[in-house]
Structure formats: C-alpha cells, structure tokens
Write an enzyme that holds these catalytic residues in place. Sequence first.
Site, PDB file in Angstrom:
ATOM      1  N   ASP A   1      -0.301   5.142   1.070  1.00 26.68           N
ATOM      2  CA  ASP A   1      -0.633   6.120   2.112  1.00 26.68           C
ATOM      3  C   ASP A   1      -0.705   5.469   3.488  1.00 26.68           C
ATOM      4  O   ASP A   1      -1.469   4.527   3.692  1.00 26.68           O
ATOM      5  CB  ASP A   1      -1.970   6.797   1.796  1.00 26.68           C
ATOM      6  CG  ASP A   1      -1.868   7.724   0.602  1.00 26.68           C
ATOM      7  OD1 ASP A   1      -1.306   8.818   0.763  1.00 26.68           O
ATOM      8  OD2 ASP A   1      -2.321   7.353  -0.493  1.00 26.68           O
TER       9      ASP A   1
ATOM     10  N   ASP B   1       0.873  -1.163   0.000  1.00 27.26           N
ATOM     11  CA  ASP B   1       0.000   0.000   0.000  1.00 27.26           C
ATOM     12  C   ASP B   1       0.919   1.225   0.000  1.00 27.26           C
ATOM     13  O   ASP B   1       2.137   1.097   0.161  1.00 27.26           O
ATOM     14  CB  ASP B   1      -0.880  -0.035   1.254  1.00 27.26           C
ATOM     15  CG  ASP B   1      -1.749   1.200   1.388  1.00 27.26           C
ATOM     16  OD1 ASP B   1      -2.379   1.584   0.388  1.00 27.26           O
ATOM     17  OD2 ASP B   1      -1.770   1.788   2.477  1.00 27.26           O
TER      18      ASP B   1
END
Length: 219
Positions: A10, A8
């Site tokens: 953020d 991922d």
Amino acid sequence: MIKAVIFDFDGLILDTETAWFNAYKEVLKEQYQFELPLDVFVKCVGSSDTALYSFLEKKLGNHLDVNMLRKQTGELHTRLIKEAKAREGVEEYLEDARKKGLTIALATSSTNKWVTAHLNNLNLASYFDYFITQDMVEHIKPAPDLFLKTLEILKLKPHEAIVFEDSLNGLIAALEAKIPTVVIPNPVTASLPFENYHLKLTSMADMSLQEIIESLNKS
C-alpha cells in the site's frame, strides 16, 4: 551479496494511501463538516487505523458513527482506485529482479486477500515468490515482525535483502530488522521525517534496481 528484494504494497506499489486520505477527507467533511489533517492521517500509514479512529472519537465524540464511516470511506476508496495503475517503475523493478534471479517478497501490514486481489488486478501477482501479510504475524509495522518473518522464510540475513518502503512506520520496522531500506514516499507520506534509510527516491524511475544494488555493495 543481495539475494532478495522485499516490497511493501500500500502506497508503494499501488498508491492506495492517497486514495484513503481523500476518501476519509471527503466523507468526514460531508457527514461531519470536519477537516481531517494530513499530519493525523499519515500516522496510520503503513500500520493500522487505530490512531486515526482514536483521534476522531476525541474530536467528534458521540456524533461519530464508526460503522458508517468505515462503510462510506471503503466504498469511495474502491471507486477511487478502481482504475489506478501501479506506481512508476514498479513493474520494471519486478522484471529486473526476476531477470537477476532475486527472490521477490511482499511484506505488508494488509491482509493476504487485500494484496492478492489488487496485485491480480494489476497483473503483478505472478512476480512474487512470497507474500508475508498481517495474517502471519502478531504485530504489524512499525514492529519488525513482518520483516523478521520474511527473513526467516527466505532463510536470509538482513544484509542479503533490500526493503522498499513508502511510510515511516515501514522504515522503522525495516531498520529494526536491520535490513537496508530504500524509501519512495507517495504524496501522503512525502513530508514525513525519514531518517537512516539507505536511499530516498521520488520514484522507482529515479534509479535502476541495478544501480541500487551497486550502491549497497559500495556501502
């Protein structure tokens, strides 16, 4: 056999999420004398801000100026993360993955423009073989589309990859795609009720990538 690592962005690679919470909290307090609860904000982490704005509209009604709020929080967020560094251990994981010959992919609910700008600023973009972003799927996390798309592009089965996530929405999406997941929360997501993950770490410095791969091979 693990052939790919899927990250991922953020909150995991760069802690933009804590900065977003602080930005919203400051602007809402200054403009509306409103205290934003963390447990409300955290529901949108890893996904969209729909739930957040729905909550704010109910609480603030006609007083809420959405355009102003987006503008001011965006400007403050930019200032807050301008000099931010990647989270601890991120570059070491990417370097180890490259040395092992693993495919390195990014699967994020954010846009391609957003993540490439920040990864370039962090000098990490060159590590990634693939970027799978919101622009490429119909539904973002917690739907599994991003991870299913990643497996499709990489031509891999779920057990041949590892996902690294910081949010509950991301974990739900990865589990629905049946990919083993290592959860590494940030300060905003630390209290979320994570379940059914393969491992949960406080930082990537807790375990080496090799140790994680070995633990998967034993399970």
